[in-house]
Design a protein around this motif. Structure first.
Motif, PDB file in Angstrom:
ATOM      1  N   MET A  56       0.751  -1.270   0.011  1.00  0.00           N
ATOM      2  CA  MET A  56       0.124   0.011   0.115  1.00  0.00           C
ATOM      3  C   MET A  56       0.992   1.275   0.171  1.00  0.00           C
ATOM      4  O   MET A  56       1.833   1.386   0.559  1.00  0.00           O
ATOM      5  N   GLY A  57       0.306   2.386  -0.615  1.00  0.00           N
ATOM      6  CA  GLY A  57       1.060   3.393  -1.090  1.00  0.00           C
ATOM      7  C   GLY A  57       0.776   4.486   0.368  1.00  0.00           C
ATOM      8  O   GLY A  57      -0.164   4.282   1.326  1.00  0.00           O
ATOM      9  N   ARG A  58       1.738   5.453   0.617  1.00  0.00           N
ATOM     10  CA  ARG A  58       1.532   6.456   1.679  1.00  0.00           C
ATOM     11  C   ARG A  58       0.683   7.297   1.311  1.00  0.00           C
ATOM     12  O   ARG A  58       0.707   7.698   0.033  1.00  0.00           O
ATOM     13  N   SER A  59       0.117   8.111   2.058  1.00  0.00           N
ATOM     14  CA  SER A  59      -0.963   9.310   1.849  1.00  0.00           C
ATOM     15  C   SER A  59      -0.177  10.262   1.203  1.00  0.00           C
ATOM     16  O   SER A  59       0.745  10.590   1.660  1.00  0.00           O
ATOM     17  N   ARG A  60      -0.784  11.072   0.482  1.00  0.00           N
ATOM     18  CA  ARG A  60      -0.093  12.332  -0.181  1.00  0.00           C
ATOM     19  C   ARG A  60       0.270  13.464   1.019  1.00  0.00           C
ATOM     20  O   ARG A  60       0.986  14.204   0.938  1.00  0.00           O
ATOM     21  N   ARG A  61      -0.927  13.647   1.859  1.00  0.00           N
ATOM     22  CA  ARG A  61      -0.890  14.478   3.037  1.00  0.00           C
ATOM     23  C   ARG A  61       0.264  14.177   3.915  1.00  0.00           C
ATOM     24  O   ARG A  61       1.178  15.000   4.200  1.00  0.00           O
ATOM     25  N   LYS A  62       0.489  12.934   4.197  1.00  0.00           N
ATOM     26  CA  LYS A  62       1.770  12.544   5.280  1.00  0.00           C
ATOM     27  C   LYS A  62       2.906  12.725   4.665  1.00  0.00           C
ATOM     28  O   LYS A  62       3.735  13.177   5.055  1.00  0.00           O
ATOM     29  N   TYR A  63       2.981  12.527   3.161  1.00  0.00           N
ATOM     30  CA  TYR A  63       4.295  12.783   2.501  1.00  0.00           C
ATOM     31  C   TYR A  63       4.541  14.232   2.382  1.00  0.00           C
ATOM     32  O   TYR A  63       5.704  14.746   2.683  1.00  0.00           O
ATOM     33  N   LYS A  64       3.545  15.233   2.187  1.00  0.00           N
ATOM     34  CA  LYS A  64       3.907  16.642   2.211  1.00  0.00           C
ATOM     35  C   LYS A  64       4.258  17.250   3.491  1.00  0.00           C
ATOM     36  O   LYS A  64       4.949  18.072   3.643  1.00  0.00           O
ATOM     37  N   GLN A  65       3.505  16.585   4.582  1.00  0.00           N
ATOM     38  CA  GLN A  65       3.904  17.168   5.747  1.00  0.00           C
ATOM     39  C   GLN A  65       5.119  16.725   6.441  1.00  0.00           C
ATOM     40  O   GLN A  65       5.969  17.636   7.016  1.00  0.00           O
ATOM     41  N   SER A  66       5.867  15.716   5.874  1.00  0.00           N
ATOM     42  CA  SER A  66       7.311  15.317   6.355  1.00  0.00           C
ATOM     43  C   SER A  66       8.260  16.013   5.677  1.00  0.00           C
ATOM     44  O   SER A  66       9.351  15.919   6.203  1.00  0.00           O
ATOM     45  N   ARG A  67       7.823  16.549   4.649  1.00  0.00           N
ATOM     46  CA  ARG A  67       9.148  16.989   3.753  1.00  0.00           C
ATOM     47  C   ARG A  67       9.446  18.429   4.425  1.00  0.00           C
ATOM     48  O   ARG A  67       8.428  19.054   5.040  1.00  0.00           O
ATOM     49  N   THR A  68      10.596  18.790   4.236  1.00  0.00           N
ATOM     50  CA  THR A  68      10.839  20.155   4.919  1.00  0.00           C
ATOM     51  C   THR A  68      10.624  21.445   4.079  1.00  0.00           C
ATOM     52  O   THR A  68      10.504  21.185   2.789  1.00  0.00           O
ATOM     53  N   LYS A  69      10.029  22.409   4.503  1.00  0.00           N
ATOM     54  CA  LYS A  69       9.982  23.457   3.532  1.00  0.00           C
ATOM     55  C   LYS A  69      10.906  24.419   3.563  1.00  0.00           C
ATOM     56  O   LYS A  69      11.822  24.635   4.453  1.00  0.00           O
ATOM     57  N   VAL A  70      11.248  25.167   2.261  1.00  0.00           N
ATOM     58  CA  VAL A  70      12.256  25.967   2.214  1.00  0.00           C
ATOM     59  C   VAL A  70      11.775  27.408   2.787  1.00  0.00           C
ATOM     60  O   VAL A  70      10.915  27.924   2.372  1.00  0.00           O
ATOM     61  N   ARG A  71      12.710  27.791   3.579  1.00  0.00           N
ATOM     62  CA  ARG A  71      12.323  29.071   4.140  1.00  0.00           C
ATOM     63  C   ARG A  71      13.151  30.314   3.389  1.00  0.00           C
ATOM     64  O   ARG A  71      14.538  29.984   3.246  1.00  0.00           O
ATOM     65  N   VAL A  72      12.576  31.499   3.169  1.00  0.00           N
ATOM     66  CA  VAL A  72      13.404  32.507   2.536  1.00  0.00           C
ATOM     67  C   VAL A  72      14.192  33.187   3.496  1.00  0.00           C
ATOM     68  O   VAL A  72      13.683  33.517   4.637  1.00  0.00           O
ATOM     69  N   GLY A  73      15.388  33.477   3.164  1.00  0.00           N
ATOM     70  CA  GLY A  73      16.282  34.023   4.041  1.00  0.00           C
ATOM     71  C   GLY A  73      16.339  35.370   4.209  1.00  0.00           C
ATOM     72  O   GLY A  73      16.814  36.189   3.603  1.00  0.00           O
ATOM     73  N   LEU A  74      15.432  35.927   4.981  1.00  0.00           N
ATOM     74  CA  LEU A  74      15.129  37.223   5.154  1.00  0.00           C
ATOM     75  C   LEU A  74      16.228  37.747   6.429  1.00  0.00           C
ATOM     76  O   LEU A  74      16.724  36.790   7.337  1.00  0.00           O
TER      77      LEU A  74
END
Length: 167
Positions: free
Chosen positions: A1-19
């Motif tokens: 079974m595959g993993r849900s798309r929501r769980k996959y997106k939550q586990s990925r790190t977000k790119v922070r803009v260097g302000l």
């Protein structure tokens, strides 16, 4: 079974803009008040019990009748000369009369304005009607009055500007 798309997106790190980080303890005022004017602000006007309400409002710098903005009385039509402690540049910025009675000198043209007005002056000289008609050299379609003011500012600062002298 595959993993849900929501769980996959939550586990990925977000790119922070260097302000740039702001120092919360550092306060920078948005403008600086001239010291002479700052000293005059220390003397706040007091309410005069014997004076009229209109006179007291005027001393505080407030209009007593807001409807008078559309139809000002003849007594209020004179230009406020302001305090003697204000600098001439501040007075001209506020629309008040300067000490010498003149308005502020015109500002020099920006680099792009110098290029456009320089081309028009080179081609037409003082013929503002021809400048008005030429759409290629006058892409902003300035009026004759605006062209006269821009040409006056161009000629006024022509010998004082190193960028124009380098031509």
């Amino acid at each position: 079974m595959g993993r849900s798309r929501r769980k996959y997106k939550q586990s990925r790190t977000k790119v922070r803009v260097g302000l740039p980080k702001k120092n919360p303890r550092l306060f920078k005022p948005s403008f600086s008040v001239p010291p002479k004017l700052l000293q005059s602000l220390a003397d706040e006007p007091q309410w005069d019990a014997q004076g009229t309400v209109n006179h007291n409002y005027h001393s505080f710098g407030v209009l007593s009748d807001p409807n008078s903005l559309s139809d000002p009385s003849p007594a209020l039509q004179s230009i406020d000369s302001g305090s003697d402690l204000e600098e001439d540049d501040l007075k001209s910025a506020l629309g008040k009369r300067r000490k010498d009675g003149r308005s502020a000198p015109p500002q020099p043209l920006t680099a792009m304005q110098r290029i456009h007005i320089g081309r028009l002056v080179d081609k037409y000289g003082d013929d503002y009607q021809s400048m008005l008609i030429d759409i290629k050299l006058n892409p902003m379609q300035h009026s004759i009055g605006t062209l006269q003011k821009l040409c006056m500012r161009y000629h006024m600062y022509q010998h004082k500007n190193p960028l124009i002298l380098a031509k």
